[in-house]
Design a protein around this motif. Structure first.
Motif, short mmCIF file in Angstrom:
data_model
loop_
_atom_site.label_atom_id
_atom_site.label_comp_id
_atom_site.label_asym_id
_atom_site.label_seq_id
_atom_site.Cartn_x
_atom_site.Cartn_y
_atom_site.Cartn_z
N THR A 194 10.03 6.25 -3.83
CA THR A 194 9.89 6.38 -5.28
C THR A 194 9.92 7.86 -5.67
OG1 THR A 194 8.45 4.45 -5.27
CG2 THR A 194 8.34 5.86 -7.21
N CYS A 195 9.14 8.65 -4.94
CA CYS A 195 8.94 10.05 -5.32
C CYS A 195 10.26 10.82 -5.47
CB CYS A 195 8.05 10.71 -4.28
SG CYS A 195 7.74 12.44 -4.59
N LEU A 196 11.09 10.77 -4.44
CA LEU A 196 12.31 11.58 -4.49
C LEU A 196 13.40 10.94 -5.35
CD1 LEU A 196 10.78 12.80 -2.06
CD2 LEU A 196 13.00 13.40 -1.11
N ILE B 278 8.15 2.33 11.22
CA ILE B 278 7.53 2.56 9.91
C ILE B 278 8.33 1.81 8.86
CG2 ILE B 278 7.10 4.36 8.17
CD1 ILE B 278 6.72 5.99 11.08
N ILE B 279 7.62 1.09 7.99
CA ILE B 279 8.31 0.33 6.93
C ILE B 279 8.19 1.10 5.64
CG2 ILE B 279 8.55 -1.88 5.75
CD1 ILE B 279 7.00 -3.19 8.04
N GLY B 280 9.31 1.65 5.16
CA GLY B 280 9.33 2.44 3.93
C GLY B 280 9.50 3.91 4.22
N GLY C 6 10.88 9.21 -9.11
CA GLY C 6 9.50 9.57 -9.45
C GLY C 6 9.33 11.06 -9.64
N CYS C 7 8.56 11.67 -8.73
CA CYS C 7 8.18 13.09 -8.83
C CYS C 7 9.38 14.00 -9.13
CB CYS C 7 7.57 13.59 -7.51
SG CYS C 7 6.62 12.41 -6.57
N ILE C 8 10.42 13.86 -8.33
CA ILE C 8 11.51 14.85 -8.39
C ILE C 8 12.35 14.72 -9.67
CG2 ILE C 8 13.60 15.69 -7.19
CD1 ILE C 8 10.77 16.50 -5.97
P1 FAD Z 1 7.08 5.01 -2.05
O1 FAD Z 1 7.48 6.39 -2.39
O2 FAD Z 1 7.03 4.01 -3.13
O3 FAD Z 1 8.09 4.54 -0.91
C1 FAD Z 1 8.08 3.26 -0.38
C2 FAD Z 1 9.46 2.92 0.10
O4 FAD Z 1 9.39 1.71 0.84
C3 FAD Z 1 10.46 2.67 -1.02
O5 FAD Z 1 11.58 3.51 -0.87
C4 FAD Z 1 10.85 1.20 -0.85
O6 FAD Z 1 12.23 0.97 -1.11
C5 FAD Z 1 10.55 0.95 0.62
N1 FAD Z 1 10.23 -0.43 0.92
C6 FAD Z 1 9.31 -1.24 0.31
N2 FAD Z 1 9.25 -2.44 0.92
C7 FAD Z 1 10.14 -2.40 1.94
C8 FAD Z 1 10.52 -3.31 2.93
N3 FAD Z 1 9.97 -4.52 3.03
N4 FAD Z 1 11.49 -2.95 3.81
C9 FAD Z 1 12.06 -1.73 3.74
N5 FAD Z 1 11.72 -0.80 2.83
C10 FAD Z 1 10.78 -1.13 1.95
N6 FAD Z 1 3.20 11.64 -7.36
C11 FAD Z 1 2.87 12.94 -7.23
O7 FAD Z 1 2.08 13.28 -6.34
N7 FAD Z 1 3.41 13.89 -8.03
C12 FAD Z 1 4.27 13.59 -9.02
O8 FAD Z 1 4.75 14.47 -9.73
C13 FAD Z 1 4.62 12.23 -9.21
N8 FAD Z 1 5.48 11.88 -10.18
C14 FAD Z 1 5.82 10.56 -10.33
C15 FAD Z 1 6.69 10.22 -11.36
C16 FAD Z 1 7.05 8.90 -11.55
C17 FAD Z 1 8.00 8.55 -12.67
C18 FAD Z 1 6.56 7.90 -10.66
C19 FAD Z 1 6.99 6.48 -10.82
C20 FAD Z 1 5.70 8.24 -9.63
C21 FAD Z 1 5.31 9.57 -9.46
N9 FAD Z 1 4.42 9.96 -8.47
C22 FAD Z 1 4.06 11.27 -8.34
C23 FAD Z 1 3.83 8.97 -7.53
C24 FAD Z 1 4.58 9.02 -6.20
O9 FAD Z 1 5.94 8.77 -6.42
C25 FAD Z 1 3.99 8.00 -5.23
O10 FAD Z 1 2.60 8.19 -5.11
C26 FAD Z 1 4.63 8.13 -3.85
O11 FAD Z 1 6.01 7.97 -3.92
C27 FAD Z 1 4.02 7.12 -2.88
O12 FAD Z 1 4.61 7.24 -1.63
P2 FAD Z 1 4.73 6.01 -0.61
O13 FAD Z 1 5.40 6.57 0.59
O14 FAD Z 1 3.42 5.36 -0.47
O15 FAD Z 1 5.66 4.95 -1.33
#
Ligand code: FAD
Ligand code: NAI
Length: 467
Positions: free
Chosen positions: A44-46, A11-13, A49-51
């Protein structure tokens, strides 16, 4: 056959999509690795973002309650109330550390291998991580999203004057005047944080209303409430440029439809105009994977991309950019890879804005429901809910939208202090295909805010009791 690969699943990410997919895949007996480039897990979330945003929202709410006299009203007398911003930031950091550490613990417990570094495709079953080739039978792209930049307004989080959400979560002093560009979820949550802590906040929004995508009546109510709280709203306005001088920013603004330019000074500018999928550097072109017009990776309902053995979930694919949507897709994709049937009902994904009051919705807006067919709508004001009246948090309402023929609930919208908690019941009801009558005849504890949902459901047939 699978043994010829280093892992069954890679899994990437390690955001809410990726880390959940990794844990579920391991629980299902698959040899699982997760590549993450950050220093900590949780995405992003932890991390940013969210947290952390919820930690600041909670702390700033407590400060405003103490400072603004809400506690005194209930007989809690305080001496002078002061803000200790470093302590608030430290408490936020502690919550983030505990939760990201918790994911690391769960990885170890479930025997998920964390490959630290950035992944890049070199084949449909191979990625490069820090110069090392890693192979897997199935690969899941869960790379998430990052802030959409705004042309002419350069973010410099370290400088602290023009910031994005990451910088806006880490300010070391309360700005006198914060201008928020974009009246969406991030702008209103972080704008609320800094307003409660003492900043004057101006929200500049391109559209004629806040919170695009939400129910029209909810958007209007939100604008009314944020104005009442002291936020300045400049709707139908666009920012065309910014300059920074001596720790202050000067923004150039224009009416969205074009017209005379004006300027606005601020000592902090938060750019929050949306987020875009993270695909740069992944080299998806090497495996023949293409992006759609919005820069996202398309999948089928099982989260398969157009390339065999490559799957995608979370913010990088279409749909709301929400942590719980990513998590549910993470579970489903792992189950599908393991040969089970993983499904996400994208019609029932709640969304919550964690302001005060909270703003939440699930299913169709009234506008979309009307366009789809005949509907009946029931509404109930929080002013008539006994618990809200007792707690002195009467702002908002509940709206239940039901199909006129079948009475099946197609949408619920809530503006209330605890709307984020209340919306779970609506989501569960919709997932089970409930009618408004089902909710109306479900016994709700008294006195509680969710009784307002029951009464709004009763109002669909015109029979609420308390109004
Ligand atoms: P992400 O959480 O973005 O995780 C992706 C990960 O992949 C990152 O850690 C990144 O470093 C890694 N990555 C990327 N490319 C590569 C690569 N090539 N190789 C290795 N690693 C890589 N959502 C809610 O539901 N409730 C909330 O209260 C909420 N609050 C938010 C507040 C803020 C300020 C922000 C910015 C967002 C908030 N969100 C909230 C949205 C939520 O954070 C995202 O929808 C969620 O994190 C998406 O999850 P994800 O796993 O798709 O991606
Ligand atoms: P958003 O899409 O919610 O809001 C962006 C706003 O900026 C829109 O109202 C848009 O019309 C406006 N805009 C766009 N360009 C503009 C311009 N040039 N000038 C002025 N206004 C402009 O995006 P936001 O707030 O950045 O959040 C990103 C994502 O993060 C959202 O999709 C959201 O789902 C997620 N998120 C979720 C949270 C939650 O669930 N509580 C909290 C924070 C973020």
């Amino acid at each position: 056959m699978a043994d010829t690969y280093d892992y069954d699943v890679l899994i990437i990410g390690a955001g809410p999509g990726g880390y959940v997919a990794a844990i579920r895949a391991a629980q299902l007996g698959l040899r699982t690795a997760c590549v993450e480039s950050r220093e900590t897990l949780g995405g992003t979330c932890l991390n940013v973002g969210c947290i952390p945003s919820k930690a600041l929202l909670h702390g700033s709410e407590l400060f405003e309650e103490a400072h603004g006299g809400a506690l005194a009203k209930f007989g809690v007398k305080l001496g002078s109330v002061e803000l200790d911003l470093p302590q608030l930031q430290a408490e936020k950091a502690k919550a983030v550390k505990e939760l990201t550490g918790g994911i690391e613990f769960l990885f170890k417990k479930n025997k998920v291998t964390w490959l630290k570094g950035t992944a890049k495709f070199t084949g449909a079953h191979t990625v490069d991580v820090g110069g090392q080739a890693v192979t897997a039978k199935d690969i899941v792209i869960a790379t998430g999203s990052s802030v959409t930049p705004l042309k002419g307004v350069d973010v410099d989080n370290a400088g602290g004057v023009i910031v994005d959400s990451t910088g806006g979560l880490a300010l070391e002093r309360v700005p006198e005047h914060m201008v928020v560009i974009g009246g969406g979820v991030i702008g209103l949550e972080l704008g609320s944080v800094w307003r409660r802590l003492g900043a004057k906040v101006t929200v500049v929004e391109f559209l004629d209303q806040l919170l695009p995508g939400m129910d029209g009546e909810v958007r209007k109510e939100a604008a009314k409430l944020f104005k009442k709280q002291g936020m300045d709203l400049m709707l139908s306005t666009k920012v065309t440029g910014a300059s920074v001088n001596g720790g202050k920013a000067t923004l150039t603004l224009e009416p969205a439809a074009g017209g005379e330019a004006t300027t606005l000074e601020a000592d902090c500018v938060l750019v929050s105009i949306g987020r875009r999928p993270n695909v740069d550097g992944l080299a998806i072109e090497t495996i023949g994977l293409e992006l759609n017009k919005r820069g996202q990776i398309d999948t089928d309902h099982e989260f398969r991309t157009s390339v065999d053995g490559v799957w995608a979930i979370g913010d990088v694919i279409p749909g709301p950019m929400l942590a719980h949507k990513a998590e549910d897709e993470g579970i489903a994709v792992a189950e599908n890879i393991a040969g089970q049937t993983g499904i996400v009902n994208h019609a029932v994904i709640p969304s919550v804005v964690y302001t005060m009051p909270e703003i939440a919705g699930v299913g169709l807006t009234e506008e979309d429901a009307k366009a789809a067919g005949e509907i009946k709508v029931g509404k109930f004001p929080m002013l008539a809910n006994s618990r809200a009246k007792t707690n002195r948090d009467t702002d908002g309402f509940v709206k239940v939208i039901a199909d006129a023929m079948t009475d099946r609930v197609v949408g619920v919208w809530i503006v209330a202090s605890v709307a984020g908690t209340m919306i779970a019941e609506a989501a569960l009801a919709m997932e089970f295909g409930a009618t408004s009558e089902d909710i109306a005849y479900t016994c709700h504890a008294h006195p509680t805010h969710p009784e307002a949902l029951k009464e709004a459901a009763m109002a669909v047939t015109g029979k609420p009791i308390h109004i």
